[in-house]
Design a protein around this motif. Structure first.
Motif, PDB file in Angstrom:
ATOM      1  N   MET A   1      50.429  39.363  30.448  1.00  0.00           N
ATOM      2  CA  MET A   1      49.445  40.464  30.503  1.00  0.00           C
ATOM      3  C   MET A   1      48.213  40.485  31.464  1.00  0.00           C
ATOM      4  N   ASP A   2      48.347  41.438  32.459  1.00  0.00           N
ATOM      5  CA  ASP A   2      47.650  41.586  33.765  1.00  0.00           C
ATOM      6  C   ASP A   2      46.603  42.584  33.827  1.00  0.00           C
ATOM      7  N   GLY A   3      45.937  43.044  32.749  1.00  0.00           N
ATOM      8  CA  GLY A   3      45.112  44.214  32.969  1.00  0.00           C
ATOM      9  C   GLY A   3      45.468  45.410  32.968  1.00  0.00           C
ATOM     10  N   ILE A   4      46.747  45.736  32.635  1.00  0.00           N
ATOM     11  CA  ILE A   4      47.157  46.881  32.479  1.00  0.00           C
ATOM     12  C   ILE A   4      46.857  47.696  31.002  1.00  0.00           C
ATOM     13  N   ILE A   5      46.653  48.635  30.883  1.00  0.00           N
ATOM     14  CA  ILE A   5      46.251  49.526  29.681  1.00  0.00           C
ATOM     15  C   ILE A   5      47.422  49.487  28.844  1.00  0.00           C
ATOM     16  N   ASN A   6      47.608  49.004  27.312  1.00  0.00           N
ATOM     17  CA  ASN A   6      48.614  49.163  26.632  1.00  0.00           C
ATOM     18  C   ASN A   6      48.271  49.897  25.529  1.00  0.00           C
ATOM     19  N   PHE A  55      43.616  40.501  30.159  1.00  0.00           N
ATOM     20  CA  PHE A  55      43.624  40.104  31.481  1.00  0.00           C
ATOM     21  C   PHE A  55      44.058  38.700  31.524  1.00  0.00           C
ATOM     22  N   GLU A  56      44.541  38.199  32.691  1.00  0.00           N
ATOM     23  CA  GLU A  56      45.074  36.747  32.996  1.00  0.00           C
ATOM     24  C   GLU A  56      44.164  35.657  32.289  1.00  0.00           C
ATOM     25  N   ASP A  57      43.093  35.651  32.307  1.00  0.00           N
ATOM     26  CA  ASP A  57      41.891  34.744  31.608  1.00  0.00           C
ATOM     27  C   ASP A  57      41.810  34.851  30.169  1.00  0.00           C
ATOM     28  N   ASP A  58      42.644  35.625  29.516  1.00  0.00           N
ATOM     29  CA  ASP A  58      42.775  35.597  28.001  1.00  0.00           C
ATOM     30  C   ASP A  58      41.541  36.253  27.416  1.00  0.00           C
ATOM     31  N   THR A  59      41.227  37.055  28.169  1.00  0.00           N
ATOM     32  CA  THR A  59      39.955  38.097  27.568  1.00  0.00           C
ATOM     33  C   THR A  59      40.620  39.252  27.358  1.00  0.00           C
ATOM     34  N   GLY A  60      39.921  40.220  26.872  1.00  0.00           N
ATOM     35  CA  GLY A  60      40.380  41.824  26.641  1.00  0.00           C
ATOM     36  C   GLY A  60      39.467  42.605  26.018  1.00  0.00           C
ATOM     37  N   LEU A  61      39.938  43.694  25.910  1.00  0.00           N
ATOM     38  CA  LEU A  61      38.933  44.751  24.863  1.00  0.00           C
ATOM     39  C   LEU A  61      40.084  45.731  24.370  1.00  0.00           C
ATOM     40  N   VAL A  62      39.674  45.907  22.932  1.00  0.00           N
ATOM     41  CA  VAL A  62      40.335  46.815  22.125  1.00  0.00           C
ATOM     42  C   VAL A  62      39.561  48.234  22.367  1.00  0.00           C
ATOM     43  N   PHE A  63      39.851  49.275  23.176  1.00  0.00           N
ATOM     44  CA  PHE A  63      38.625  50.497  23.364  1.00  0.00           C
ATOM     45  C   PHE A  63      39.023  51.560  22.692  1.00  0.00           C
ATOM     46  N   ALA A  64      39.944  51.818  22.143  1.00  0.00           N
ATOM     47  CA  ALA A  64      40.443  53.270  21.188  1.00  0.00           C
ATOM     48  C   ALA A  64      41.213  53.008  20.124  1.00  0.00           C
TER      49      ALA A  64
END
Length: 67
Positions: A1-6, A55-64
């Motif tokens: 998982m590399d910062g691509i919107i899914n 993101f590669e550092d195991d952070t992320g965001l649910v935005f919708a």
């Protein structure tokens, strides 16, 4: 998982964090990632469709939440 919107689904949610997976491969479980402040966490139920980024550092965001 590399910062691509899914587009994916909620697998579990607790407060303002959630574990999600892509719709086409629910075995790719994310770490617990943040849920955007403007999202009502009571709407985050298992199998709810969402848009998110990890993101590669195991952070992320649910935005919708998606209908």
């Amino acid at each position: 998982m590399d910062g691509i919107i899914n587009k994916g689904v909620i697998l579990s949610a607790e407060g303002k964090t959630a574990k999600v997976a892509p719709m086409n491969n629910t075995s790719l479980v994310s770490p617990s990632i943040q849920v955007a402040d403007y999202i009502d966490e009571t709407k985050l139920k298992k199998s709810t469709a969402v848009a998110y980024v990890c993101f590669e550092d195991d952070t992320g965001l649910v935005f919708a939440i998606l209908s």
